[in-house]
Design an enzyme around this catalytic site. Structure first.
Site, mmCIF file in Angstrom:
data_model
loop_
_atom_site.group_PDB
_atom_site.id
_atom_site.type_symbol
_atom_site.label_atom_id
_atom_site.label_comp_id
_atom_site.label_asym_id
_atom_site.label_seq_id
_atom_site.Cartn_x
_atom_site.Cartn_y
_atom_site.Cartn_z
ATOM 1 N N HIS A 182 3.294 -0.518 -11.959
ATOM 2 C CA HIS A 182 2.076 -0.300 -12.735
ATOM 3 C C HIS A 182 2.114 1.148 -13.202
ATOM 4 C CE1 HIS A 182 -0.214 -3.628 -10.283
ATOM 5 N NE2 HIS A 182 0.889 -4.070 -10.863
ATOM 6 N N GLU A 192 2.042 -15.078 -9.780
ATOM 7 C CA GLU A 192 1.315 -14.186 -8.849
ATOM 8 C C GLU A 192 -0.082 -14.749 -8.677
ATOM 9 O OE1 GLU A 192 1.554 -10.700 -11.403
ATOM 10 O OE2 GLU A 192 2.868 -9.772 -9.925
ATOM 11 N N ASP A 197 2.275 -9.413 -18.174
ATOM 12 C CA ASP A 197 1.456 -10.182 -17.237
ATOM 13 C C ASP A 197 0.398 -10.924 -18.056
ATOM 14 O OD1 ASP A 197 -0.788 -10.808 -15.453
ATOM 15 O OD2 ASP A 197 0.315 -9.677 -13.924
ATOM 16 N N GLU A 232 4.669 -2.578 -16.422
ATOM 17 C CA GLU A 232 3.856 -3.794 -16.490
ATOM 18 C C GLU A 232 2.686 -3.596 -17.455
ATOM 19 O OE1 GLU A 232 2.864 -5.567 -12.725
ATOM 20 O OE2 GLU A 232 1.518 -7.030 -13.639
ATOM 21 N N HIS A 285 8.888 -5.333 -6.964
ATOM 22 C CA HIS A 285 7.619 -4.764 -7.429
ATOM 23 C C HIS A 285 7.308 -3.533 -6.586
ATOM 24 C CE1 HIS A 285 3.513 -4.297 -8.732
ATOM 25 N NE2 HIS A 285 3.467 -5.454 -9.372
ATOM 26 N N TYR A 306 1.556 -1.148 -5.299
ATOM 27 C CA TYR A 306 0.615 -0.980 -6.414
ATOM 28 C C TYR A 306 -0.301 0.221 -6.246
ATOM 29 C CZ TYR A 306 -1.959 -4.082 -3.240
ATOM 30 O OH TYR A 306 -2.521 -4.660 -2.141
ATOM 31 N N HIS A 330 -3.177 -10.048 -17.211
ATOM 32 C CA HIS A 330 -3.532 -8.685 -17.624
ATOM 33 C C HIS A 330 -3.728 -8.566 -19.133
ATOM 34 C CE1 HIS A 330 -1.464 -6.875 -13.787
ATOM 35 N NE2 HIS A 330 -2.432 -7.731 -13.504
ATOM 36 N N ARG A 370 0.826 -1.206 0.000
ATOM 37 C CA ARG A 370 0.000 0.000 0.000
ATOM 38 C C ARG A 370 0.865 1.263 0.000
ATOM 39 N NH1 ARG A 370 -4.700 -0.655 -0.780
ATOM 40 N NH2 ARG A 370 -5.652 -2.704 -0.492
ATOM 41 N N ASP A 422 -8.805 -8.022 -14.241
ATOM 42 C CA ASP A 422 -7.601 -8.239 -13.436
ATOM 43 C C ASP A 422 -7.859 -9.034 -12.159
ATOM 44 O OD1 ASP A 422 -5.121 -8.236 -12.265
ATOM 45 O OD2 ASP A 422 -4.980 -6.057 -12.023
ATOM 46 N N HIS A 473 4.879 -12.178 -15.919
ATOM 47 C CA HIS A 473 4.065 -12.581 -14.771
ATOM 48 C C HIS A 473 3.154 -13.690 -15.275
ATOM 49 C CE1 HIS A 473 4.398 -8.549 -12.369
ATOM 50 N NE2 HIS A 473 5.429 -9.346 -12.159
ATOM 51 N N HIS A 533 -6.490 -12.624 -10.806
ATOM 52 C CA HIS A 533 -5.600 -13.751 -11.097
ATOM 53 C C HIS A 533 -6.226 -15.063 -10.627
ATOM 54 C CE1 HIS A 533 -1.893 -10.857 -10.875
ATOM 55 N NE2 HIS A 533 -2.906 -10.334 -11.537
HETATM 56 ZN ZN ZN Z 1 -2.903 -8.200 -11.616
HETATM 57 FE FE FE Z 2 1.406 -8.776 -12.492
HETATM 58 FE FE FE Z 3 1.790 -5.989 -10.792
#
Ligand code: ZN
Ligand code: FE
Ligand code: FE
Length: 280
Positions: A107, A256, A176, A142, A67, A70, A179, A37, A224, A211, A226
């Site tokens: 992102h 992921e 990804d 990404e 990473h 996000y 994605h 976060r 989105d 990913h 997963h």
């Molecule tokens: Zn995602």
């Molecule tokens: Fe990803």
């Molecule tokens: Fe990501």
């Protein structure tokens, strides 16, 4: 050789992540640089980093993928939020120099009613302020699902960002699978032509990591979510073709998927099974 790992919790430090990776049969891993976060990062434990580096050498864990949180939004309308993203990313990059040759994925952001073009401009402006000529980390954009006002759901948008970044030799792309599928690229029925499109628009030499996720939703759903490998709408046959594709098979793959460690270990074992070639 198959390079595969999964997303690991960074709460116990680098050496612990390295050991976990080896335990579950991985030879690389991804981690959040700080609370996903976007809170304050713990001071870097240099002893842990040194111990990790020799462990990583011994087990050939390079390169690893960091990473960014996000919640960062490099193209927020609010300048304070953009500054927060910039400062956080700059701090992440300076820390990552302690682990040479890493990759840093983020992102691109959400343009929130400013339009994709403005978003692209703000994202590249931010990158132009934080990239340095002597950094050893490669920064990856990404590919996104195109949820809401996300920038990066189309290959053309990523290309437009790269075109505006002065030091773009420090940059690449992370594809990804969930994605792009949710973004409408049919990697199940038309993998070759999707990758040809990627090559035409961005250039396959920019592609540095994958990913590897299945998707809970249908092609073009822009959702989105997963799914575990083989349990979603991409499916094991397509995922097998992806890890074996000549344009992808030498890249590092990161799971992921919604799993705890035993689930990740199983998925890594399955992908090693279907990979045509050497697995460590
Ligand atoms: Zn995602
Ligand atoms: Fe990803
Ligand atoms: Fe990501």
């Amino acid at each position: 050789m198959l390079k595969i790992g999964c997303h690991l919790s960074s709460s116990k430090g680098f050496l612990s992540m390295g050991k976990t990776a080896v335990e579950i049969g991985a030879n690389t891993f991804q981690f959040f640089t700080r609370n996903p976060r976007g809170g304050k990062a713990k001071p870097l434990d240099l002893e842990d980093v040194a111990a990790y580096r020799s462990f990583a050498q011994e087990h050939s864990l390079f390169p690893i993928l960091a990473h960014a949180p996000y919640t960062l939004n490099a193209c927020a309308a609010d300048e304070g939020l953009r500054d927060f993203a910039k400062n956080t990313m700059a701090d992440d990059l300076s820390r990552l120099e302690h682990i040479p040759q890493s990759m840093y994925n983020f992102h691109p952001g959400s343009h929130v009613q400013q339009g994709a073009e403005k978003g692209i401009e703000l994202i590249s402006d931010l990158l132009n302020q934080i990239l340095t000529p002597d950094q050893s980390t490669t920064v990856l954009l990404e590919t996104m699902a195109g949820k809401g006002s996300e920038v990066g759901g189309r290959f053309e948008e990523l290309r437009a960002i790269l075109d505006r970044v002065e030091l773009n030799d420090k940059m690449g792309v992370c594809l990804d699978t969930c994605h792009v599928f949710d973004g409408g690229y049919n990697i199940v029925a038309e993998l070759d032509s999707v990758l040809e499109g990627f090559d035409r628009v961005i250039g396959l030499s920019r592609l540095r990591a994958v990913h590897l996720n299945d998707s809970k939703n249908l092609l073009g759903s822009h959702k989105d979510r997963h799914e575990k490998l083989g349990e979603g709408n991409i499916g094991m046959e397509a995922l097998t073709a992806i890890v074996n594709h000549p344009a992808l098979r030498e890249l590092p793959f990161y799971l992921e998927t919604p799993n705890e460690l035993p689930g990740y270990a199983r998925e890594i074992a399955v992908m090693k099974e279907v990979y045509q070639g050497e697995c460590s």
